[in-house]
Motif scaffolding. Structure first.
Motif, PDB file in Angstrom:
ATOM      1  N   UNK A  12       0.863  -1.174   0.000  1.00 36.69           N
ATOM      2  CA  UNK A  12       0.000   0.000   0.000  1.00 36.69           C
ATOM      3  C   UNK A  12       0.901   1.226   0.000  1.00 36.69           C
ATOM      4  N   UNK A  13       0.789   2.012  -1.063  1.00 32.54           N
ATOM      5  CA  UNK A  13       1.575   3.240  -1.152  1.00 32.54           C
ATOM      6  C   UNK A  13       0.643   4.391  -0.808  1.00 32.54           C
ATOM      7  N   UNK A  14       0.865   4.966   0.370  1.00 21.96           N
ATOM      8  CA  UNK A  14       0.001   6.036   0.860  1.00 21.96           C
ATOM      9  C   UNK A  14       0.654   7.403   0.760  1.00 21.96           C
ATOM     10  N   UNK A  15       1.921   7.433   0.374  1.00 24.16           N
ATOM     11  CA  UNK A  15       2.649   8.688   0.298  1.00 24.16           C
ATOM     12  C   UNK A  15       3.198   9.159   1.635  1.00 24.16           C
ATOM     13  N   UNK A  16       3.042   8.367   2.684  1.00 24.45           N
ATOM     14  CA  UNK A  16       3.555   8.719   4.012  1.00 24.45           C
ATOM     15  C   UNK A  16       5.072   8.846   3.929  1.00 24.45           C
ATOM     16  N   UNK A  17       5.613   9.835   4.645  1.00 20.51           N
ATOM     17  CA  UNK A  17       7.048  10.093   4.535  1.00 20.51           C
ATOM     18  C   UNK A  17       7.844   9.773   5.788  1.00 20.51           C
ATOM     19  N   UNK A  18       7.201   9.476   6.924  1.00 19.48           N
ATOM     20  CA  UNK A  18       7.989   9.162   8.118  1.00 19.48           C
ATOM     21  C   UNK A  18       7.434   7.914   8.813  1.00 19.48           C
TER      22      UNK A  18
END
Length: 174
Positions: A12-18
């Motif tokens: 799942x690619x949610x764009x979360x960065x940390x």
């Protein structure tokens, strides 16, 4: 072979960065999807032109995967089959909820999917009766098909997980 790879899994690619946000999102998704105790939820660092943290979910059965994929896609997430890499950092795994307080290494291994513990700066594995102060934050990594927790020495001959629950951000005092 890596257990997470042999299960039905999706990324799942949610764009979360940390990592903290990714951990929180994994817990939220687990609750919303009513994931069973034997599911795995991992984070994976994605490098390149768009650095981010991808999530992987591995399920004990294909019908659970299909349902999760449908719900996550409906929420607008980019969902692909499989895991992004075999080196995931496990946040959700069998037994994680029982890893609180102080446990012996033997208790940690018997209560969870963690296969072994390594200690920074030590060539061997810790004795089964060595105590681990979990800080209620135990994040093992997949390594050669096993979940491995890296620990470090602490006060009084105990160990603590290498990853701290609330890391100080870089340059926090600037």
């Amino acid at each position: 072979m890596n257990a997470i790879v042999t299960m039905d899994a999706l990324t799942v690619d949610t764009g979360v960065r940390d990592l903290r946000a990714a951990d929180h999102l994994l817990h939220t998704l687990a609750a919303e999807l009513a994931l069973p105790e034997d599911a795995f939820g991992c984070t994976h660092l994605v490098r390149g032109d768009r650095p981010r943290v991808a999530l992987s979910l591995a399920f004990p059965s294909e019908p659970l995967l299909r349902t999760a994929q449908e719900r996550l896609t409906a929420r607008g997430y980019e969902v692909t089959p499989g895991v992004p890499d075999p080196m995931g950092r496990a946040v959700l795994y069998p037994g994680v909820s029982s890893l609180t307080g102080t446990l012996t290494i033997a208790e940690l291994l018997s209560r969870s999917a963690i296969a072994r513990v390594t200690v920074l700066g030590s060539p061997g594995q810790p004795a089964p009766d060595t105590e681990l102060v979990t800080r209620d934050h135990v994040r093992p990594h997949w390594h050669d098909g096993e979940l491995v927790l890296t620990a470090m020495p602490a006060v009084g001959g105990t160990l603590v997980p290498f990853e701290v629950p609330d890391p100080t951000p870089c340059c926090a005092d600037h």
